[in-house]
Write an enzyme that holds these catalytic residues in place. Structure first.
Site, mmCIF file in Angstrom:
data_model
loop_
_atom_site.group_PDB
_atom_site.id
_atom_site.type_symbol
_atom_site.label_atom_id
_atom_site.label_comp_id
_atom_site.label_asym_id
_atom_site.label_seq_id
_atom_site.Cartn_x
_atom_site.Cartn_y
_atom_site.Cartn_z
ATOM 1 N N SER A 1 -4.054 3.182 -1.759
ATOM 2 C CA SER A 1 -4.470 2.367 -3.014
ATOM 3 C C SER A 1 -5.867 1.859 -3.002
ATOM 4 O O SER A 1 -6.351 1.579 -3.929
ATOM 5 C CB SER A 1 -3.487 1.152 -2.959
ATOM 6 N N HIS B 1 1.737 4.570 -5.808
ATOM 7 C CA HIS B 1 0.545 4.854 -6.844
ATOM 8 C C HIS B 1 0.828 6.393 -7.010
ATOM 9 O O HIS B 1 -0.271 6.754 -7.608
ATOM 10 C CB HIS B 1 -0.770 4.514 -5.947
ATOM 11 N N LYS C 1 4.359 -0.310 -10.923
ATOM 12 C CA LYS C 1 3.063 0.230 -11.379
ATOM 13 C C LYS C 1 2.995 1.088 -12.579
ATOM 14 O O LYS C 1 3.160 0.511 -13.597
ATOM 15 C CB LYS C 1 2.571 0.692 -10.206
HETATM 16 C C1 LIG Z 1 2.476 -1.909 -4.426
HETATM 17 C C2 LIG Z 1 2.757 -1.303 -3.330
HETATM 18 C C3 LIG Z 1 3.822 -1.614 -2.885
HETATM 19 C C4 LIG Z 1 4.802 -2.731 -3.217
HETATM 20 O O1 LIG Z 1 5.425 -2.582 -4.281
HETATM 21 P P1 LIG Z 1 6.160 -3.751 -5.481
HETATM 22 O O2 LIG Z 1 6.985 -3.052 -6.365
HETATM 23 O O3 LIG Z 1 4.997 -4.421 -6.210
HETATM 24 O O4 LIG Z 1 6.563 -4.763 -4.076
HETATM 25 C C5 LIG Z 1 4.256 -0.922 -1.672
HETATM 26 N N1 LIG Z 1 3.434 0.064 -1.342
HETATM 27 C C6 LIG Z 1 2.259 0.412 -1.540
HETATM 28 C C7 LIG Z 1 1.672 1.560 -1.007
HETATM 29 C C8 LIG Z 1 2.017 -0.282 -2.937
HETATM 30 O O5 LIG Z 1 0.908 -0.089 -3.413
#
Ligand SMILES: *Cc1c(COP(=O)(O)O)cnc(C)c1O
Length: 393
Positions: free
Chosen positions: A183, A211, A241
């Site tokens: 990310s 992502h 996301k």
């Molecule tokens: C955002 C993210 C998470 C967490 O996801 P949420 O649904 O916001 O708790 C887990 N792993 C990665 C790589 C992320 O970017």
């Protein structure tokens, strides 16, 4: 009088402030969209993970409203006692079909999904092979499992192979875990090569595709991108996301997903997701099933913005995805750059240590399908103006 038992907090906060690491939390005063009101100011949003612009999509909103009318607001129980509603099961079926896997499980968040699956699969007598730059929620899930954590170099299948060959014989079971898309840099894990290595040694495989889902593989995620559907053991994902809502997903082989239903503590001990969120997630899956238009628009915007930034002379790292790091070096410069962008009506956050390595501070631009080329031009013009002002380009 006893000494102030909370004094440590003031000291720690003063330390963070001195190092420029204190987090300043901005307040959104409008829905996540191309343009937003942030701290009272109308700004172009280059900051959220709303890849497909679904966070404020009328179809998802309508689905949530209807679900509240039909199902109420809360499930009133954990999934295993009285909280599993028909909506949850429908989402799980549809998500599994969309991703081309046998089964899926819907949990409260992506963070929860990692805490759920990792300790279910490995324990004290086992080991985990973990990419050096894996996400904090993976690292916490690994720690919670009490398995031995063996780190291999970032996106390096040769190093993963070395660590596996040297170690897995000493443990009961082993599990390789990698982010799909990283990310902070937007680079992509070499899933095909990692898969080859793990197959040879009988290592279980898991990818965190937070992502990648809705972005890669025509929206199906990184496993589809590499043509490995049904072969990776578990794909963890998030509905927060690209899908624009909230909730975590675990998708993969039925044997594993069924086992997680028996074992995963966030599933057993924390209440189910609300009907409104679940229905909105279902509507998001439907949008993606019906058409790849939004995914195509996201990629078109990505190449438009990245080409523009490179032409201006910015260093945008080696991202292969819509995540666009604008490399600036010192955290003080990144923060000044971000503050000046905000003055000019552009919302793009600076990221510094410990989120990224020391000396690699950056502004991370998140491209979205919600943006038009005109919007992106507004962004590029502001980057040009401030880049010149601060001597970056
Ligand atoms: C955002 C993210 C998470 C967490 O996801 P949420 O649904 O916001 O708790 C887990 N792993 C990665 C790589 C992320 O970017």
């Amino acid at each position: 009088m006893a000494k102030d038992k909370l004094a440590f907090i003031d000291e720690d906060v003063a330390n963070l402030k001195e190092q420029g690491l204190l987090i300043n939390i901005r307040t959104m005063e409008s829905p996540a969209d191309a343009w937003m009101v942030v701290d009272g100011k109308h700004v172009l949003n280059l900051c959220t993970n709303n890849y497909l612009g679904l966070a404020n999509d009328p179809r998802l909103k309508q689905a949530a409203i209807e679900a509240i009318k039909k199902w109420g607001v809360g499930p009133a129980a954990v999934r295993t006692i009285a909280g599993t509603q028909g909506l949850h099961l429908e989402l799980e079926r549809r998500m599994a079909a969309f991703k081309g896997v046998e089964d899926s499980l819907y949990v409260q968040s992506g963070f929860c999904a990692n805490q759920a699956v990792i300790p279910a699969l490995v324990g004290k007598e086992d080991c985990i092979l973990s990419d050096r730059l894996n996400h904090a929620s993976i690292i916490d899930g690994c720690r919670l499992s009490r398995a031995k954590i063996l780190v291999y170099e970032h996106c390096d299948p040769e190093d993963a192979k070395r660590v596996i060959a040297e170690n897995v014989g000493n443990y009961r079971r082993s599990l390789l875990i990698t982010d799909g898309v990283f990310s902070m840099d937007g680079d992509v894990a070499p899933l095909d090569k990692l898969y080859e290595v793990t197959e040879k040694y009988g290592v279980m495989t898991m990818v965190d595709d937070a992502h990648g889902e809705g972005v890669l593989g025509q929206g199906k995620g990184i496993v589809a991108h590499f043509g490995l559907e049904g072969r990776f053991d578990v794909e963890m994902g998030t509905f927060s996301k690209a899908f624009g809502v909230v909730g975590g997903s675990l998708a993969g082989k039925k044997r594993i997903i069924d086992y997680i239903r028996q074992k995963a503590r966030p599933f057993l001990f924390s209440s189910a997701v609300t009907p409104a969120d679940t229905a909105a997630c279902l509507a998001a899956v439907q949008v993606l099933e019906e058409s790849t238009d939004l995914v195509d628009k996201l990629w078109d915007n990505t190449s438009y913005f990245k080409t523009g930034m490179k032409t201006l002379g910015f260093d945008t790292g080696h991202s292969e995805t819509p995540i666009t790091p604008v490399m600036l070096g010192e955290v003080s410069l990144a923060k000044r750059f971000s503050a000046r962008l905000f003055d000019e009506g552009i919302f793009a956050m600076a990221l510094g240590f410990p989120t990224v390595p020391l000396g690699k501070a950056r502004i991370r631009v998140m491209v979205s399908a919600s943006l038009s080329h005109d919007d992106l031009e507004v962004g590029l013009k502001a980057f040009e103006k401030i880049g010149k002002e601060l001597g970056v380009i």
